[in-house]
Motif scaffolding. Structure first.
Motif, PDB file in Angstrom:
ATOM      1  N   GLN A  18       9.589  16.108  12.905  1.00  0.00           N
ATOM      2  CA  GLN A  18       8.167  16.195  12.557  1.00  0.00           C
ATOM      3  C   GLN A  18       7.856  15.336  11.335  1.00  0.00           C
ATOM      4  N   LEU A  19       8.694  15.445  10.314  1.00  0.00           N
ATOM      5  CA  LEU A  19       8.491  14.659   9.088  1.00  0.00           C
ATOM      6  C   LEU A  19       8.693  13.174   9.358  1.00  0.00           C
ATOM      7  N   ARG A  20       9.676  12.844  10.166  1.00  0.00           N
ATOM      8  CA  ARG A  20       9.945  11.443  10.523  1.00  0.00           C
ATOM      9  C   ARG A  20       8.760  10.833  11.263  1.00  0.00           C
ATOM     10  N   GLN A  21       8.223  11.561  12.220  1.00  0.00           N
ATOM     11  CA  GLN A  21       7.100  11.031  13.001  1.00  0.00           C
ATOM     12  C   GLN A  21       5.845  10.878  12.153  1.00  0.00           C
ATOM     13  N   HIS A  22       5.608  11.845  11.270  1.00  0.00           N
ATOM     14  CA  HIS A  22       4.442  11.764  10.380  1.00  0.00           C
ATOM     15  C   HIS A  22       4.532  10.511   9.505  1.00  0.00           C
ATOM     16  N   THR A  23       5.709  10.253   8.959  1.00  0.00           N
ATOM     17  CA  THR A  23       5.907   9.082   8.102  1.00  0.00           C
ATOM     18  C   THR A  23       5.767   7.794   8.906  1.00  0.00           C
ATOM     19  N   PHE A  24       6.356   7.777  10.089  1.00  0.00           N
ATOM     20  CA  PHE A  24       6.243   6.616  10.976  1.00  0.00           C
ATOM     21  C   PHE A  24       4.777   6.295  11.244  1.00  0.00           C
ATOM     22  N   ASN A  25       3.993   7.307  11.588  1.00  0.00           N
ATOM     23  CA  ASN A  25       2.580   7.091  11.890  1.00  0.00           C
ATOM     24  C   ASN A  25       1.804   6.598  10.673  1.00  0.00           C
ATOM     25  N   ALA A  26       2.143   7.123   9.499  1.00  0.00           N
ATOM     26  CA  ALA A  26       1.441   6.733   8.273  1.00  0.00           C
ATOM     27  C   ALA A  26       1.658   5.260   7.954  1.00  0.00           C
ATOM     28  N   ILE A  27       2.847   4.754   8.253  1.00  0.00           N
ATOM     29  CA  ILE A  27       3.143   3.335   8.025  1.00  0.00           C
ATOM     30  C   ILE A  27       2.584   2.481   9.154  1.00  0.00           C
ATOM     31  N   ASN A  28       2.790   2.939  10.363  1.00  0.00           N
ATOM     32  CA  ASN A  28       2.456   2.132  11.545  1.00  0.00           C
ATOM     33  C   ASN A  28       0.964   1.846  11.663  1.00  0.00           C
ATOM     34  N   LYS A  29       0.131   2.763  11.230  1.00  0.00           N
ATOM     35  CA  LYS A  29      -1.320   2.553  11.377  1.00  0.00           C
ATOM     36  C   LYS A  29      -1.805   1.352  10.570  1.00  0.00           C
ATOM     37  N   HIS A  30      -1.106   1.017   9.493  1.00  0.00           N
ATOM     38  CA  HIS A  30      -1.483  -0.145   8.678  1.00  0.00           C
ATOM     39  C   HIS A  30      -0.989  -1.442   9.315  1.00  0.00           C
ATOM     40  N   LEU A  31       0.105  -1.373  10.021  1.00  0.00           N
ATOM     41  CA  LEU A  31       0.682  -2.574  10.623  1.00  0.00           C
ATOM     42  C   LEU A  31       0.003  -2.951  11.934  1.00  0.00           C
ATOM     43  N   THR A  32      -0.603  -1.970  12.588  1.00  0.00           N
ATOM     44  CA  THR A  32      -1.247  -2.236  13.876  1.00  0.00           C
ATOM     45  C   THR A  32      -2.748  -2.477  13.737  1.00  0.00           C
ATOM     46  N   HIS A  33      -3.295  -2.189  12.536  1.00  0.00           N
ATOM     47  CA  HIS A  33      -4.743  -2.367  12.348  1.00  0.00           C
ATOM     48  C   HIS A  33      -5.041  -3.149  11.067  1.00  0.00           C
ATOM     49  N   LYS A  34      -4.172  -4.094  10.730  1.00  0.00           N
ATOM     50  CA  LYS A  34      -4.411  -4.832   9.485  1.00  0.00           C
ATOM     51  C   LYS A  34      -5.305  -6.046   9.714  1.00  0.00           C
ATOM     52  N   HIS A  79       0.836  -1.203   0.000  1.00  0.00           N
ATOM     53  CA  HIS A  79       0.000   0.000   0.000  1.00  0.00           C
ATOM     54  C   HIS A  79       0.867   1.247   0.000  1.00  0.00           C
ATOM     55  N   PHE A  80       0.510   2.190  -0.873  1.00  0.00           N
ATOM     56  CA  PHE A  80       1.183   3.484  -0.957  1.00  0.00           C
ATOM     57  C   PHE A  80       0.309   4.538  -0.290  1.00  0.00           C
ATOM     58  N   GLU A  81       0.809   5.121   0.802  1.00  0.00           N
ATOM     59  CA  GLU A  81       0.105   6.210   1.459  1.00  0.00           C
ATOM     60  C   GLU A  81       0.251   7.491   0.620  1.00  0.00           C
ATOM     61  N   ALA A  82      -0.542   8.477   0.930  1.00  0.00           N
ATOM     62  CA  ALA A  82      -0.463   9.760   0.227  1.00  0.00           C
ATOM     63  C   ALA A  82       0.898  10.398   0.454  1.00  0.00           C
ATOM     64  N   PRO A  83       1.495  10.993  -0.567  1.00  0.00           N
ATOM     65  CA  PRO A  83       2.796  11.658  -0.393  1.00  0.00           C
ATOM     66  C   PRO A  83       2.748  12.717   0.690  1.00  0.00           C
ATOM     67  N   VAL A  84       3.834  12.811   1.432  1.00  0.00           N
ATOM     68  CA  VAL A  84       3.961  13.808   2.496  1.00  0.00           C
ATOM     69  C   VAL A  84       4.823  14.942   1.954  1.00  0.00           C
ATOM     70  N   SER A  85       4.241  16.113   1.822  1.00  0.00           N
ATOM     71  CA  SER A  85       4.961  17.244   1.249  1.00  0.00           C
ATOM     72  C   SER A  85       5.974  17.803   2.244  1.00  0.00           C
ATOM     73  N   SER A  86       7.132  18.150   1.716  1.00  0.00           N
ATOM     74  CA  SER A  86       8.163  18.779   2.548  1.00  0.00           C
ATOM     75  C   SER A  86       8.395  20.229   2.141  1.00  0.00           C
ATOM     76  N   SER A  87       7.644  20.703   1.150  1.00  0.00           N
ATOM     77  CA  SER A  87       7.899  22.034   0.593  1.00  0.00           C
ATOM     78  C   SER A  87       7.646  23.150   1.599  1.00  0.00           C
ATOM     79  N   HIS A  88       6.750  22.921   2.568  1.00  0.00           N
ATOM     80  CA  HIS A  88       6.398  23.961   3.533  1.00  0.00           C
ATOM     81  C   HIS A  88       7.213  23.839   4.821  1.00  0.00           C
ATOM     82  N   LEU A  89       8.117  22.856   4.880  1.00  0.00           N
ATOM     83  CA  LEU A  89       8.887  22.596   6.097  1.00  0.00           C
ATOM     84  C   LEU A  89      10.302  23.144   5.986  1.00  0.00           C
TER      85      LEU A  89
END
Length: 247
Positions: free
Chosen positions: A231-247, A214-224
């Protein structure tokens, strides 16, 4: 019943590696030439993708790819993938339609013959050497500036407690911020079961079956800012982790 499962699982695992070795040796002379010269990298990449798909078919692995939103084929991305199995590199070639280079651990360069993938095209990372790690980072930075996407397993290695995620390292997120490219969180949902690596499950060998990606929506870095790595690391971690903990 468990003994039967272990026997057939390990027979399948050996079959997978046997098929992989045979295919690799079949294409090796061509790959050696294509991967020795940057102007042929794209051709070599297509051959590697074809080879990975053929390996999946001959091993009885079916793929199912889904997207939260479609990816722009013309954009350059940093693909961040959870690392859970020796199957992950082949799955990357099967799943990702963009041309990319992989950042992988430097130990891969020590494998005879196979190391052609990391001699020039892909990017080995030696975390035991600050100098070599910095060189790998500069190379990835240069590739992104040339509009070449990068694939990174941000955990750096396969965690012992997979599919639970390990800690993410900062490299992928610094690259994205410095080059203002989007990060795409990618989830390999089944690789830890198809070819397990942890001590508890490895004895079962593995099995053919469905490989969901599964490909999650791209996380933009242009405004960071460059300082927003955590912040970007945690956002990415959460985007992946939610699929692994609720599959």
């Amino acid at each position: 019943m468990q003994i039967v499962k272990i026997i057939f699982g390990n027979l399948w695992r050996w079959w997978f590696f046997l098929v992989g070795i045979c295919l690799f040796l079949l294409w090796y002379p061509v790959l050696y030439i294509l991967l020795s010269n940057p102007k042929y990298f794209h051709i070599g990449f297509r051959l590697m993708r074809f080879n990975a798909n053929l390996l999946f078919v001959l091993s009885g692995i079916r793929k199912k790819i889904s997207f939260t939103v479609p990816l722009d084929k013309k954009k350059t991305y940093v693909f961040c993938i959870n690392h859970s199995s020796y199957l992950d590199i082949a799955t990357s070639y099967v799943a990702i339609n963009h041309y990319f280079h992989i950042m992988g651990k430097a130990e891969l360069t020590a494998i005879p013959l196979f190391n052609i993938f990391f001699k020039k095209m892909n990017i080995p990372v030696n975390r035991n050497s600050m100098k070599e790690s910095h060189g790998s980072y500069k190379r990835a930075n240069h590739d992104l500036q040339k509009n070449i996407s990068i694939v990174i397993f941000p955990e750096g290695t396969i965690p012992v407690h997979t599919p639970e995620l390990g800690n993410f390292k900062n490299g992928a997120f610094r690259l994205a911020l410095e080059n203002k490219v989007d990060i795409v969180p990618v989830i390999f949902l089944d690789n830890h079961q198809l070819m397990p690596d942890n001590r508890t499950m490895r004895k079962f060998g593995g099995r053919p079956g469905l490989c969901r990606i599964h490909f999650e929506a791209p996380v933009s870095s242009s405004h960071l800012q460059n300082s927003d790595v955590s912040q970007l690391r945690q956002h990415t971690f959460n985007a992946i982790n939610k699929h692994l903990t609720h599959k």
